[in-house]
Design a protein around this motif. Structure first.
Motif, short mmCIF file in Angstrom:
data_model
loop_
_atom_site.label_atom_id
_atom_site.label_comp_id
_atom_site.label_asym_id
_atom_site.label_seq_id
_atom_site.Cartn_x
_atom_site.Cartn_y
_atom_site.Cartn_z
N CYS A 152 71.69 11.84 -0.99
CA CYS A 152 70.67 12.33 -1.39
C CYS A 152 70.67 13.21 -2.68
O CYS A 152 71.46 14.20 -2.71
N PRO A 153 69.96 12.74 -3.77
CA PRO A 153 70.13 13.58 -5.13
C PRO A 153 69.27 14.88 -5.08
O PRO A 153 69.15 15.65 -6.00
N GLY A 154 68.63 15.12 -3.99
CA GLY A 154 67.68 16.21 -4.14
C GLY A 154 68.41 17.70 -4.14
O GLY A 154 69.65 17.79 -3.85
N PRO A 155 68.02 18.34 -4.75
CA PRO A 155 68.62 19.83 -5.17
C PRO A 155 68.96 20.40 -3.70
O PRO A 155 68.05 20.54 -2.84
N HIS A 156 70.01 20.78 -3.68
CA HIS A 156 70.42 21.74 -2.32
C HIS A 156 70.68 20.58 -1.05
O HIS A 156 70.50 21.10 -0.03
N CYS A 157 70.66 19.35 -1.43
CA CYS A 157 70.74 18.26 -0.19
C CYS A 157 72.26 17.72 -0.34
O CYS A 157 73.05 18.23 0.16
N GLY A 158 72.28 16.54 -0.65
CA GLY A 158 73.57 15.77 -0.53
C GLY A 158 73.66 15.13 0.67
O GLY A 158 74.84 14.35 0.96
N TRP A 159 72.52 15.05 1.82
CA TRP A 159 72.82 14.27 2.84
C TRP A 159 73.26 12.92 2.76
O TRP A 159 72.52 12.09 1.76
N GLN A 171 66.26 6.13 -2.29
CA GLN A 171 66.43 7.47 -3.25
C GLN A 171 66.95 8.64 -2.31
O GLN A 171 67.70 9.39 -2.87
N TRP A 172 66.28 8.95 -1.51
CA TRP A 172 66.28 10.08 -0.91
C TRP A 172 66.56 10.08 0.59
O TRP A 172 66.34 9.16 1.10
N CYS A 173 67.20 11.32 1.25
CA CYS A 173 67.32 11.20 2.59
C CYS A 173 66.31 11.13 3.25
O CYS A 173 65.96 10.50 4.45
N SER A 174 64.97 11.71 2.76
CA SER A 174 63.81 11.59 3.38
C SER A 174 62.70 11.71 2.21
O SER A 174 62.48 12.85 1.58
N MET A 175 61.79 10.81 2.16
CA MET A 175 60.75 11.03 1.21
C MET A 175 59.83 12.12 1.32
O MET A 175 59.54 13.04 0.48
N GLU A 176 59.65 12.52 2.60
CA GLU A 176 58.82 13.41 2.81
C GLU A 176 59.28 15.08 2.88
O GLU A 176 58.90 15.76 2.56
N ILE A 177 60.71 14.83 2.86
CA ILE A 177 61.45 16.33 2.65
C ILE A 177 61.95 16.59 1.10
O ILE A 177 61.27 17.02 0.22
N CYS A 178 62.78 15.73 0.66
CA CYS A 178 63.49 15.93 -0.66
C CYS A 178 62.60 15.23 -1.78
O CYS A 178 62.50 15.75 -2.73
N GLY A 179 62.20 13.96 -1.47
CA GLY A 179 61.40 13.09 -2.38
C GLY A 179 60.29 14.06 -3.04
O GLY A 179 59.93 14.02 -4.00
#
Length: 198
Positions: A152-159, A171-179
């Motif tokens: 996951c490219p979200g800041p502070h993530c990388g899941w 693109q995201w581990c979760s659209m609801e969280i990181c997206g």
């Protein structure tokens, strides 16, 4: 715990299939969503517990060097999986980490009743865990699943998540969280920029 169980996924996302779940569990032993995560491998004892829960006990004592090697491999795999979003080739330094781990990996082939071959560790303990992770990555490269493993490219993530979409567009581990968080930050930044111009 089952050796290949990747554990719970954000927003109920489908976990990586089969043995690839071990790679996902390995990489996701540290998840720092907005700085609130924790590293299961914060010390050698924690890494030892993680190994034992997946059947890599063998009565061996886990050293700090074992933990450091595992973290180096974990982070190299995460960086490679981040590149899967755009088909970016791995950095040479990450390939050095993988090759260094592979040199000490006690790995063998086992032929299954259906005629397929899988990689299995020929020992136990920390080296066997790294060997199996690398063996599963090699299998996933061979059958095309490895490129579906993304960070996951979200800041502070990388899941690490498995992109099961038909066109491999997740693109995201979760659209609801990181997206949503990233899109919200981008929207606020654009809005601030427009207000400064006006």
């Amino acid at each position: 715990m089952e050796r290949f169980d990747p554990g719970r996924q954000p927003s109920g996302r489908t976990p990586a299939p089969g043995r690839l779940g071990l790679v996902q569990a390995f990489a996701n032993s540290f998840w720092d969503l907005d700085g609130g995560g924790a590293d299961e491998w914060a010390d050698a004892a924690g890494y030892g517990r993680w190994l034992a829960a997946r059947g890599f006990g063998g009565g061996e004592r886990v050293s700090e060097d074992d933990r450091v090697r595992a973290i180096e491999l974990r982070e190299a795999l995460r960086r490679i999986a981040l590149g899967h979003h755009d088909g970016v080739a791995p950095e040479a330094s990450d390939m050095v980490v993988l090759n260094t781990a592979a040199r000490s990996a006690p790995l063998a082939l086992r032929f299954e009743p259906d005629g397929s071959a899988i990689h299995v560790p020929s020992g136990d303990g920390p080296d066997a865990a790294l060997a199996l992770v690398l063996g599963v990555v090699a299998e996933a490269q061979a059958d095309g699943r490895w490129s579906r493993v993304k960070a996951c490219p979200g800041p502070h993530c990388g899941w690490l998540f498995y992109d099961a979409s038909r066109n491999r567009s997740r693109q995201w581990c979760s659209m609801e969280i990181c997206g949503n968080r990233v899109k919200g930050r981008e929207f606020r930044a654009r809005r601030r920029g427009a207000q400064e111009v006006a």
